[in-house]
Design a protein around this motif. Sequence first.
Motif, PDB file in Angstrom:
ATOM      1  N   ASP A  30      37.199 -36.437 -11.212  1.00 45.05           N
ATOM      2  CA  ASP A  30      35.848 -35.678 -10.836  1.00 45.05           C
ATOM      3  C   ASP A  30      35.087 -36.317 -11.935  1.00 45.05           C
ATOM      4  N   LEU A  31      33.891 -36.075 -10.952  1.00 44.17           N
ATOM      5  CA  LEU A  31      32.277 -36.423 -12.017  1.00 44.17           C
ATOM      6  C   LEU A  31      32.417 -35.497 -13.528  1.00 44.17           C
ATOM      7  N   SER A  32      32.330 -36.610 -14.707  1.00 43.62           N
ATOM      8  CA  SER A  32      31.904 -35.962 -15.899  1.00 43.62           C
ATOM      9  C   SER A  32      30.376 -36.484 -16.516  1.00 43.62           C
ATOM     10  N   TYR A  33      30.298 -35.851 -17.534  1.00 45.16           N
ATOM     11  CA  TYR A  33      28.737 -35.674 -17.670  1.00 45.16           C
ATOM     12  C   TYR A  33      29.465 -34.788 -19.358  1.00 45.16           C
ATOM     13  N   LYS A 125      32.063 -28.953  -8.735  1.00 43.80           N
ATOM     14  CA  LYS A 125      32.166 -30.493  -8.981  1.00 43.80           C
ATOM     15  C   LYS A 125      32.240 -31.761  -7.731  1.00 43.80           C
ATOM     16  N   VAL A 126      32.060 -32.969  -8.228  1.00 44.72           N
ATOM     17  CA  VAL A 126      32.142 -33.640  -7.128  1.00 44.72           C
ATOM     18  C   VAL A 126      33.682 -34.383  -7.591  1.00 44.72           C
ATOM     19  N   SER A 127      34.099 -34.532  -5.883  1.00 44.71           N
ATOM     20  CA  SER A 127      35.571 -35.488  -6.572  1.00 44.71           C
ATOM     21  C   SER A 127      35.044 -36.933  -5.816  1.00 44.71           C
ATOM     22  N   VAL A 151      32.952 -29.947  -4.284  1.00 46.27           N
ATOM     23  CA  VAL A 151      33.850 -29.171  -3.570  1.00 46.27           C
ATOM     24  C   VAL A 151      34.020 -27.669  -4.582  1.00 46.27           C
ATOM     25  N   GLU A 152      34.746 -26.494  -4.792  1.00 50.65           N
ATOM     26  CA  GLU A 152      34.675 -25.741  -5.559  1.00 50.65           C
ATOM     27  C   GLU A 152      35.649 -26.307  -6.742  1.00 50.65           C
ATOM     28  N   GLY A 153      35.114 -25.933  -8.176  1.00 49.62           N
ATOM     29  CA  GLY A 153      35.369 -25.746  -9.430  1.00 49.62           C
ATOM     30  C   GLY A 153      34.711 -26.377 -10.424  1.00 49.62           C
ATOM     31  N   LYS A 154      35.428 -26.193 -11.553  1.00 48.35           N
ATOM     32  CA  LYS A 154      34.314 -26.367 -12.854  1.00 48.35           C
ATOM     33  C   LYS A 154      33.924 -27.918 -13.444  1.00 48.35           C
ATOM     34  N   THR A 155      32.837 -27.952 -13.261  1.00 49.24           N
ATOM     35  CA  THR A 155      32.103 -29.599 -14.031  1.00 49.24           C
ATOM     36  C   THR A 155      32.010 -29.735 -15.747  1.00 49.24           C
ATOM     37  N   LEU A 156      33.088 -29.560 -16.004  1.00 49.25           N
ATOM     38  CA  LEU A 156      33.457 -29.902 -17.457  1.00 49.25           C
ATOM     39  C   LEU A 156      32.774 -31.205 -18.350  1.00 49.25           C
ATOM     40  N   PRO A 157      32.365 -31.169 -19.234  1.00 45.74           N
ATOM     41  CA  PRO A 157      31.912 -32.445 -19.902  1.00 45.74           C
ATOM     42  C   PRO A 157      32.899 -32.981 -21.354  1.00 45.74           C
ATOM     43  N   GLU A 158      33.565 -33.730 -21.612  1.00 45.96           N
ATOM     44  CA  GLU A 158      34.784 -34.241 -21.840  1.00 45.96           C
ATOM     45  C   GLU A 158      34.820 -33.062 -22.910  1.00 45.96           C
ATOM     46  N   GLU A 159      36.171 -32.928 -23.116  1.00 46.89           N
ATOM     47  CA  GLU A 159      36.428 -31.938 -24.722  1.00 46.89           C
ATOM     48  C   GLU A 159      37.071 -32.120 -26.156  1.00 46.89           C
ATOM     49  N   GLY A 160      36.797 -31.707 -26.566  1.00 48.14           N
ATOM     50  CA  GLY A 160      36.921 -32.389 -27.941  1.00 48.14           C
ATOM     51  C   GLY A 160      36.346 -32.541 -28.950  1.00 48.14           C
ATOM     52  N   ARG A 161      36.155 -32.703 -29.987  1.00 48.64           N
ATOM     53  CA  ARG A 161      35.772 -32.667 -31.364  1.00 48.64           C
ATOM     54  C   ARG A 161      34.579 -34.414 -31.553  1.00 48.64           C
ATOM     55  N   PHE A 162      33.546 -33.552 -31.702  1.00 52.72           N
ATOM     56  CA  PHE A 162      32.626 -34.938 -31.611  1.00 52.72           C
ATOM     57  C   PHE A 162      32.792 -36.214 -32.558  1.00 52.72           C
ATOM     58  N   ARG A 163      33.749 -37.459 -32.559  1.00 46.90           N
ATOM     59  CA  ARG A 163      34.266 -38.677 -33.380  1.00 46.90           C
ATOM     60  C   ARG A 163      32.744 -39.415 -32.569  1.00 46.90           C
ATOM     61  N   ILE A 164      32.545 -40.700 -33.812  1.00 41.79           N
ATOM     62  CA  ILE A 164      31.317 -41.086 -33.678  1.00 41.79           C
ATOM     63  C   ILE A 164      32.010 -42.307 -33.240  1.00 41.79           C
ATOM     64  N   GLU A 165      32.994 -43.178 -33.560  1.00 45.81           N
ATOM     65  CA  GLU A 165      34.221 -43.898 -33.120  1.00 45.81           C
ATOM     66  C   GLU A 165      34.012 -44.211 -30.851  1.00 45.81           C
TER      67      GLU A 165
END
Length: 168
Positions: A30-33, A125-127, A151-165
């Motif tokens: 899925d396309l992610s932002y 979301k974009v599959s 398609v139907e569904g949630k477009t989510l950004p990458e989850e998790g804590r911010f890490r500069i690397e």
Amino acid sequence: MKKILLPAVLITATLLLSCERKDTFRLSGDLSYPWLRLSSFYGQADSVYQFYKSRRAEMTTQQLIDEDSAGNSYLLMLEKYDLLKSPYIFVQNEKGGLVTVFLTRNMYQQFKKFDYQTLIENNRKVSVKFSVSKLSEGVYFCEEIHQVNLVEGKTLPEEGRFRIENYL
């Protein structure tokens, strides 16, 4: 002579084509932002790209790597494949990993019509499905687009804590 030449040419062509196919494989997801992730100078101010080029001209490859190993190694890889100013998208693959897919400008046109906020508001979301070649870990070049579906569904950004690397 002609009877031997034709089969030899066909065998050689088949071998070359089969070798080429081993470098490509199917990728779907899925396309992610992600909210902060830069992968090339595409869409950046030309001054940013010019600064990189002038800095690159002043230093050897080894000096660049010594200065910032991860970031400059990545940029050198993009330079090697002539992708420094190429468009890209992020894809959340089926295994849950976020990967970068570089595209030609013509291929990228299919993705410009999607807007993150509109997708969120409409629970869409974009599959996508591609044939890609691997450039490095988590970085691919799109050889062919097979499918782009809304398609139907949630477009989510990458989850998790911010890490500069994660953003180099």
